[in-house]
Design an enzyme around this catalytic site. Structure first.
Site, PDB file in Angstrom:
ATOM      1  N   LYS A 167       0.827  -1.219   0.000  1.00 46.93           N
ATOM      2  CA  LYS A 167       0.000   0.000   0.000  1.00 46.93           C
ATOM      3  C   LYS A 167       0.853   1.257   0.000  1.00 46.93           C
ATOM      4  CE  LYS A 167      -4.160  -1.940   1.373  1.00 46.93           C
ATOM      5  NZ  LYS A 167      -5.458  -1.930   1.336  1.00 46.93           N
ATOM      6  N   LYS A 179      -4.852  -8.669  -6.296  1.00 44.48           N
ATOM      7  CA  LYS A 179      -6.155  -9.051  -5.738  1.00 44.48           C
ATOM      8  C   LYS A 179      -7.224  -8.019  -6.095  1.00 44.48           C
ATOM      9  CE  LYS A 179      -6.526  -7.061  -1.190  1.00 44.48           C
ATOM     10  NZ  LYS A 179      -7.390  -7.101  -0.070  1.00 44.48           N
ATOM     11  N   LYS A 232     -11.420  -2.899  -3.236  1.00 40.40           N
ATOM     12  CA  LYS A 232     -12.410  -1.818  -3.318  1.00 40.40           C
ATOM     13  C   LYS A 232     -11.811  -0.581  -3.955  1.00 40.40           C
ATOM     14  CE  LYS A 232     -13.853  -2.634   1.363  1.00 40.40           C
ATOM     15  NZ  LYS A 232     -12.536  -2.801   1.971  1.00 40.40           N
TER      16      LYS A 232
HETATM   17  N1  AQP Z   1      -9.837 -10.049  -3.211  1.00 40.21           N
HETATM   18  C1  AQP Z   1     -10.162 -10.643  -2.083  1.00 40.21           C
HETATM   19  N2  AQP Z   1     -10.284 -11.981  -2.030  1.00 40.21           N
HETATM   20  C2  AQP Z   1     -10.631 -12.618  -0.867  1.00 40.21           C
HETATM   21  N3  AQP Z   1     -10.860 -11.949   0.288  1.00 40.21           N
HETATM   22  C3  AQP Z   1     -10.741 -10.612   0.264  1.00 40.21           C
HETATM   23  N4  AQP Z   1     -10.910  -9.676   1.217  1.00 40.21           N
HETATM   24  C4  AQP Z   1     -10.687  -8.452   0.700  1.00 40.21           C
HETATM   25  N5  AQP Z   1     -10.378  -8.560  -0.599  1.00 40.21           N
HETATM   26  C5  AQP Z   1     -10.393  -9.889  -0.906  1.00 40.21           C
HETATM   27  C6  AQP Z   1     -11.278  -9.997   2.588  1.00 40.21           C
HETATM   28  O1  AQP Z   1     -12.329  -9.130   2.983  1.00 40.21           O
HETATM   29  C7  AQP Z   1     -12.174  -8.826   4.368  1.00 40.21           C
HETATM   30  C8  AQP Z   1     -12.237  -7.358   4.570  1.00 40.21           C
HETATM   31  O2  AQP Z   1     -11.153  -6.712   3.961  1.00 40.21           O
HETATM   32  P1  AQP Z   1     -10.949  -5.169   4.194  1.00 40.21           P
HETATM   33  O3  AQP Z   1     -11.908  -4.406   3.418  1.00 40.21           O
HETATM   34  O4  AQP Z   1     -10.959  -4.834   5.624  1.00 40.21           O
HETATM   35  O5  AQP Z   1      -9.479  -4.933   3.736  1.00 40.21           O
HETATM   36  P2  AQP Z   1      -8.751  -5.245   2.413  1.00 40.21           P
HETATM   37  O6  AQP Z   1      -8.356  -6.681   2.410  1.00 40.21           O
HETATM   38  O7  AQP Z   1      -7.635  -4.244   2.311  1.00 40.21           O
HETATM   39  O8  AQP Z   1      -9.850  -4.992   1.292  1.00 40.21           O
HETATM   40  P3  AQP Z   1      -9.724  -4.183  -0.017  1.00 40.21           P
HETATM   41  O9  AQP Z   1     -10.976  -4.429  -0.776  1.00 40.21           O
HETATM   42  O10 AQP Z   1      -8.443  -4.499  -0.718  1.00 40.21           O
HETATM   43  O11 AQP Z   1      -9.746  -2.687   0.483  1.00 40.21           O
HETATM   44  P4  AQP Z   1      -8.843  -1.476   0.064  1.00 40.21           P
HETATM   45  O12 AQP Z   1      -8.818  -1.430  -1.440  1.00 40.21           O
HETATM   46  O13 AQP Z   1      -9.504  -0.262   0.622  1.00 40.21           O
HETATM   47  O14 AQP Z   1      -7.512  -1.679   0.684  1.00 40.21           O
HETATM   48  C9  AQP Z   1     -10.856  -9.445   4.820  1.00 40.21           C
HETATM   49  O15 AQP Z   1     -11.140 -10.667   5.469  1.00 40.21           O
HETATM   50  C10 AQP Z   1     -10.124  -9.681   3.543  1.00 40.21           C
HETATM   51  O16 AQP Z   1      -9.226 -10.769   3.649  1.00 40.21           O
END
Ligand code: AQP
Length: 336
Positions: free
Chosen positions: A115, A198, A201
């Site tokens: 990040k 991956k 969001k």
């Molecule tokens: N691509 C993914 N595949 C499987 N699991 C996922 N999770 C997130 N993306 C995937 C799981 O969703 C839960 C919540 O995640 P989060 O929103 O708290 O954090 P993150 O993993 O950083 O999600 P994003 O979507 O990638 O957010 P941004 O873009 O804002 O950083 C967790 O259990 C995560 O494993």
């Protein structure tokens, strides 16, 4: 050794709209686990502000994540559902853990490196300390199990390191050794345009992810345009070893249809994308449309979502407060 009551904690940060990755990697599995043990689910808004969030969008996003959890089947009567900033004990315990965790441990966190990229000097201190707050989220409830996607495994391991060091330093066995629960075919849902990243969001292009509020046409269009290769689907999963984009679509199909990826390959062996992609789009619309319809209905009444989150926060505080109090006693903080 203390016996800990089996208890689940997990959360999602409102840093954008809910994606299919969040649904398959987290929420769908929470719903499956609900009722098996006491469950606490959280919209982790304190984590969201580790990067800039527009204040109005943060509030809307918090409601959207909560609506997604409710619409997917999280029952606020069975599980505790709330947003993190309404339970001040998370921030307080995370300060104690900032003083237990070592800088060297944080330096190893791959999510921070991903990040922050080459901009590490300019990102917030909060982004660096994120795993310590996540440890506090989990240990504030003495959670024994944390269902997460593959991307969060390292943070749950760090949570165990923090619990072990706290227990060792203060000669106690107060905090449990939490287990990450990472299973099923979709523990890492990948970006639809680049199978090495991956699905997130906050990814740059909307075409790289399926949002839970996408309509049927948008879902079909995104799967149609998803990157693949010219070869048809192979006879066995082994044949997808060096085809990350193809493997991702098969895994998504498997997770949505509650099958193994092997079973999906057996059904579609030899099929071209002209057959597989529309089948995947139909399946996704079939499974996601009832959820998005319910999400929209819930979002029409934001006051009711706020009320439910407030009620959940009260239940969460009832568990968290005695655990934080006991932590303060162990650390030696004087309270009059
Ligand atoms: N691509 C993914 N595949 C499987 N699991 C996922 N999770 C997130 N993306 C995937 C799981 O969703 C839960 C919540 O995640 P989060 O929103 O708290 O954090 P993150 O993993 O950083 O999600 P994003 O979507 O990638 O957010 P941004 O873009 O804002 O950083 C967790 O259990 C995560 O494993």
């Amino acid at each position: 050794m203390t016996d800990f009551t089996p208890r689940v904690f997990s959360g999602i940060k409102p840093s954008g709209g809910l994606t299919l990755g969040n649904y398959l990697g987290a929420i769908k599995r929470w719903v499956d686990m609900q009722g098996q043990m006491e469950s606490i689910y959280c919209v982790v808004d304190l984590h969201a502000v580790t990067v800039w969030q527009d204040p109005a969008a943060l509030k809307t996003g918090t409601r959207e994540i909560a609506a997604g959890m409710l619409a997917s089947g999280i029952d606020p009567a069975t599980s505790v559902l709330f947003n993190q900033s309404q339970v001040h004990q998370h921030a307080e315990l995370s300060w104690v853990f900032n003083c237990v965790a070592r800088v060297g441990w944080m330096d190893r966190m791959t999510q921070f490196k991903d990040k922050a990229g080459s901009n590490a000097q300019k990102v917030s201190l909060g982004l660096y300390a994120y795993p310590s707050l996540m440890a506090a989220d989990i240990l504030l409830y003495h959670a024994t199990h944390v269902p997460v996607g593959e991307d969060q495994k390292q943070h749950v391991e760090l949570t165990r390191d923090i619990a072990a060091k706290f227990n060792h330093d203060f000669k106690t066995d107060f905090f449990p050794m939490t287990e990450p629960v990472i299973d099923g075919p979709a523990t890492r849902v990948m970006n639809l345009r680049d199978g090495s990243k991956k699905m997130s969001k906050s990814g740059e292009s909307d075409m790289e992810r399926i949002n839970m509020l996408d309509d049927a046409d948008t879902i079909a269009k995104k799967f149609k345009k998803a990157k693949t290769d010219p070869a048809p689907l192979p006879e066995t999963l082994e044949g997808l070893k060096d085809r990350p984009e193809a493997r991702n679509l098969v895994d998504i199909y498997a997770a949505l249809s509650d099958q193994t990826s092997e079973a999906v390959i057996a059904e579609y062996a030899g099929a071209g994308w002209g057959r597989f992609k529309p089948a995947l789009a139909d399946l996704a619309v079939d499974k996601l449309a009832p959820i998005s319809t319910e999400m929209r209905r819930l979002l029409d009444d934001p006051a009711e979502i706020d009320r439910l989150l407030g009620e959940g926060a009260e239940k969460a505080r009832a568990i968290a407060a005695p655990i934080l109090d006991r932590t303060y006693d162990i650390v030696g903080f004087l309270r009059s």
